[in-house]
Write a protein that holds these residues in place. Structure first.
Motif, PDB file in Angstrom:
ATOM      1  N   LEU A 123     -10.253  -0.873  10.404  1.00 41.34           N
ATOM      2  CA  LEU A 123     -10.154   0.403   9.698  1.00 41.34           C
ATOM      3  C   LEU A 123      -9.012   0.423   8.696  1.00 41.34           C
ATOM      4  N   TRP A 124      -9.311   0.984   7.542  1.00 40.83           N
ATOM      5  CA  TRP A 124      -8.334   1.150   6.474  1.00 40.83           C
ATOM      6  C   TRP A 124      -8.362   2.588   5.991  1.00 40.83           C
ATOM      7  N   GLU A 125      -7.188   3.160   5.823  1.00 41.77           N
ATOM      8  CA  GLU A 125      -7.062   4.465   5.181  1.00 41.77           C
ATOM      9  C   GLU A 125      -6.624   4.217   3.747  1.00 41.77           C
ATOM     10  N   VAL A 126      -7.190   4.961   2.831  1.00 37.83           N
ATOM     11  CA  VAL A 126      -6.713   4.998   1.453  1.00 37.83           C
ATOM     12  C   VAL A 126      -6.124   6.384   1.280  1.00 37.83           C
ATOM     13  N   ALA A 127      -4.849   6.450   0.924  1.00 37.40           N
ATOM     14  CA  ALA A 127      -4.187   7.749   0.886  1.00 37.40           C
ATOM     15  C   ALA A 127      -3.266   7.879  -0.323  1.00 37.40           C
ATOM     16  N   TRP A 128      -3.174   9.113  -0.786  1.00 34.06           N
ATOM     17  CA  TRP A 128      -2.152   9.493  -1.746  1.00 34.06           C
ATOM     18  C   TRP A 128      -1.291  10.539  -1.056  1.00 34.06           C
ATOM     19  N   ASN A 129       0.002  10.280  -1.027  1.00 32.26           N
ATOM     20  CA  ASN A 129       0.956  11.186  -0.413  1.00 32.26           C
ATOM     21  C   ASN A 129       1.915  11.645  -1.507  1.00 32.26           C
ATOM     22  N   PRO A 130       1.971  12.932  -1.795  1.00 34.56           N
ATOM     23  CA  PRO A 130       2.803  13.409  -2.902  1.00 34.56           C
ATOM     24  C   PRO A 130       4.301  13.164  -2.697  1.00 34.56           C
ATOM     25  N   THR A 131       4.726  12.892  -1.478  1.00 29.60           N
ATOM     26  CA  THR A 131       6.155  12.670  -1.235  1.00 29.60           C
ATOM     27  C   THR A 131       6.502  11.193  -1.007  1.00 29.60           C
ATOM     28  N   ALA A 132       5.518  10.305  -1.135  1.00 29.13           N
ATOM     29  CA  ALA A 132       5.770   8.882  -0.894  1.00 29.13           C
ATOM     30  C   ALA A 132       6.723   8.314  -1.943  1.00 29.13           C
ATOM     31  N   VAL A 133       7.587   7.427  -1.486  1.00 30.52           N
ATOM     32  CA  VAL A 133       8.525   6.729  -2.364  1.00 30.52           C
ATOM     33  C   VAL A 133       8.266   5.232  -2.210  1.00 30.52           C
ATOM     34  N   PHE A 134       8.116   4.539  -3.345  1.00 29.91           N
ATOM     35  CA  PHE A 134       7.846   3.109  -3.360  1.00 29.91           C
ATOM     36  C   PHE A 134       8.999   2.376  -4.032  1.00 29.91           C
ATOM     37  N   ASP A 135       9.255   1.149  -3.591  1.00 29.39           N
ATOM     38  CA  ASP A 135      10.280   0.350  -4.257  1.00 29.39           C
ATOM     39  C   ASP A 135       9.685  -0.338  -5.491  1.00 29.39           C
ATOM     40  N   GLU A 136      10.488  -1.175  -6.147  1.00 33.37           N
ATOM     41  CA  GLU A 136      10.060  -1.823  -7.387  1.00 33.37           C
ATOM     42  C   GLU A 136       8.887  -2.769  -7.187  1.00 33.37           C
ATOM     43  N   ARG A 137       8.632  -3.241  -5.960  1.00 35.36           N
ATOM     44  CA  ARG A 137       7.487  -4.112  -5.691  1.00 35.36           C
ATOM     45  C   ARG A 137       6.244  -3.327  -5.328  1.00 35.36           C
ATOM     46  N   GLY A 138       6.377  -2.024  -5.110  1.00 34.42           N
ATOM     47  CA  GLY A 138       5.255  -1.195  -4.715  1.00 34.42           C
ATOM     48  C   GLY A 138       5.161  -0.998  -3.215  1.00 34.42           C
ATOM     49  N   ALA A 139       6.157  -1.438  -2.467  1.00 31.59           N
ATOM     50  CA  ALA A 139       6.183  -1.236  -1.013  1.00 31.59           C
ATOM     51  C   ALA A 139       6.678   0.178  -0.710  1.00 31.59           C
ATOM     52  N   MET A 140       6.022   0.841   0.235  1.00 32.79           N
ATOM     53  CA  MET A 140       6.441   2.191   0.604  1.00 32.79           C
ATOM     54  C   MET A 140       7.749   2.122   1.387  1.00 32.79           C
ATOM     55  N   VAL A 141       8.706   2.926   0.960  1.00 30.98           N
ATOM     56  CA  VAL A 141      10.009   2.947   1.649  1.00 30.98           C
ATOM     57  C   VAL A 141      10.274   4.293   2.334  1.00 30.98           C
ATOM     58  N   SER A 142       9.469   5.297   1.967  1.00 28.40           N
ATOM     59  CA  SER A 142       9.647   6.615   2.573  1.00 28.40           C
ATOM     60  C   SER A 142       8.415   7.450   2.277  1.00 28.40           C
ATOM     61  N   PHE A 143       8.192   8.454   3.132  1.00 30.17           N
ATOM     62  CA  PHE A 143       7.128   9.425   2.848  1.00 30.17           C
ATOM     63  C   PHE A 143       7.444  10.756   3.499  1.00 30.17           C
TER      64      PHE A 143
END
Length: 143
Positions: A123-143
Motif C-alpha cells: 500500500l502507498w498513500e499519495v498525499a499533499w500536506n499543507p504544513t509539510a517541510v522538505f529539505d533541499e533533496r525533497g526529503a520530508m523533515v517535518s509536517f
C-alpha cells in the motif's frame, strides 16, 4: 541509543521482475546496485529496495507467513508538493496498472490524499500536506 534514521526500506517480492517493472513504469530511477535478483530505487529520503521474499525471510531468520494478496500491515507514502499533484500522480499510477484503492479526496487534516496498491498489494498513500517541510533533496523533515 539507536540512531534515529531510516535509510533503506526493503519490500519482499513474490515476483521481483513484475514489481521492478511497475516501479520503473511509474518513472522511478534504479541505482547502480540493481541486478537481476535485486532492485533499488532512488527516492528523496531513503533507498527503496525490492528483494525476493524467500531470500528476505531467510536473511531475517523467519518463515513467510502470508501471500502477495494479503495486507501486510504497512503503508508507504509519497508526499507531493501541491494539491494538484495528488490527482496527477494517481492518474500516472493508474496508467501503469496500479490498483487505486482510494480516489483522491480532501482529508480531514486539511490536505489531500489517495491510496494505491502495487502489483503485490503493497500500500502507498499519495498525499499533499499543507504544513509539510522538505529539505533541499525533497526529503520530508517535518509536517
Amino acid at each position: 541509543m539507536v540512531m534515529q534514521r531510516v535509510s533503506l526500506l526493503t519490500i519482499g517480492a513474490f515476483d521481483l521482475p513484475k514489481l521492478r517493472s511497475f516501479y520503473k513504469g511509474i518513472g522511478w530511477e534504479e541505482t547502480e546496485f540493481s541486478s537481476d535478483n535485486y532492485a533499488a530505487f532512488k527516492t528523496a529520503g531513503v533507498i527503496l529496495s525490492i528483494f525476493p521474499i524467500e531470500e528476505l525471510a531467510k536473511d531475517a531468520g523467519i518463515e513467510i507467513s502470508h501471500t502477495a494478496d494479503q495486507f501486510r500491515g504497512v503503508s508507504f507514502a509519497i508526499n507531493v508538493d501541491s494539491v494538484e499533484q495528488v490527482d496527477s500522480t494517481i492518474e500516472d499510477i493508474r496508467k501503469v496498472g496500479g490498483k487505486i484503492l482510494r480516489e483522491p479526496s480532501d482529508a480531514f487534516w486539511g490536505g489531500r490524499t489517495a491510496y494505491f496498491a502495487d502489483p503485490e498489494n503493497n500500500l502507498w498513500e499519495v498525499a499533499w500536506n499543507p504544513t509539510a517541510v522538505f529539505d533541499e533533496r525533497g526529503a520530508m523533515v517535518s509536517f
